[in-house]
Design a protein around this motif. Structure first.
Motif, PDB file in Angstrom:
ATOM      1  N   THR A  94       0.438  -1.097   0.162  1.00  0.00           N
ATOM      2  CA  THR A  94      -0.042  -0.011  -0.666  1.00  0.00           C
ATOM      3  C   THR A  94       0.649   1.033   0.031  1.00  0.00           C
ATOM      4  O   THR A  94      -0.152   2.460  -0.236  1.00  0.00           O
ATOM      5  CB  THR A  94      -0.827  -0.101   1.529  1.00  0.00           C
ATOM      6  N   GLY A  95       1.801   1.217   0.131  1.00  0.00           N
ATOM      7  CA  GLY A  95       2.807   1.691  -0.075  1.00  0.00           C
ATOM      8  C   GLY A  95       3.493   2.740   1.341  1.00  0.00           C
ATOM      9  O   GLY A  95       3.906   3.661   1.144  1.00  0.00           O
ATOM     10  N   PHE A 121       6.084  -2.193  -6.154  1.00  0.00           N
ATOM     11  CA  PHE A 121       5.754  -1.617  -5.398  1.00  0.00           C
ATOM     12  C   PHE A 121       5.282   0.309  -5.394  1.00  0.00           C
ATOM     13  O   PHE A 121       7.036   0.157  -5.365  1.00  0.00           O
ATOM     14  CB  PHE A 121       5.696  -2.186  -3.595  1.00  0.00           C
ATOM     15  N   PRO A 122       4.531   0.765  -4.638  1.00  0.00           N
ATOM     16  CA  PRO A 122       3.525  -0.149  -4.422  1.00  0.00           C
ATOM     17  C   PRO A 122       2.387  -0.019  -5.070  1.00  0.00           C
ATOM     18  O   PRO A 122       2.349  -0.213  -6.216  1.00  0.00           O
ATOM     19  CB  PRO A 122       2.966   0.570  -3.393  1.00  0.00           C
TER      20      PRO A 122
END
Length: 125
Positions: A94-95, A121-122
């Motif tokens: 989700t960062g 990612f994210p």
């Protein structure tokens, strides 16, 4: 047999619930089923964003997927494995935590030439 696909709305709701609980320490943590759904949904997103079978990404006890284009692995322990606990996986996906920091802190266990997943990612979920 293919796994059942997780509904996007249910998956996103589970991710939001887990994230909200982690941002507010005064809230009761989400139950195990919500966390499991969030992890499995984000693993699904990862596998769809980077299809392939050269890296196995494990988030015990909730799930694992094979992803990343390259040589296909079929038997035994794959040569490229990434293993993370659920909280670390959710944070990276989700960062809220970057890959390099998680690796430096020993929160990512990765082996193999293709196990650096930092570029993935994210996730866009």
């Amino acid at each position: 047999m293919a796994r059942a696909r997780i509904d996007e709305t249910a998956g996103r709701d589970a991710v939001r619930t887990v994230l909200a609980a982690s941002e507010h320490t005064d809230r009761t943590p989400p139950d195990r089923t919500v966390t499991a759904l969030a992890v499995r949904y984000l693993l699904q997103v990862l596998a769809e964003a980077s299809p392939g079978k050269s890296v196995e990404v494990r988030v015990p006890p909730f799930g694992a997927v094979q992803a990343v284009e390259g040589p296909k692995h079929t038997r035994g322990t794959p040569p490229n494995v990434v293993e993370l606990d659920p909280a670390t996986f959710l944070a990276i996906a989700t960062g809220s935590l970057d890959w390099a920091s998680a690796v430096a802190a020993g929160r990512v266990h990765a082996s193999g030439a293709r196990s650096d997943l930092s570029a993935l990612f994210p996730l866009a979920y």
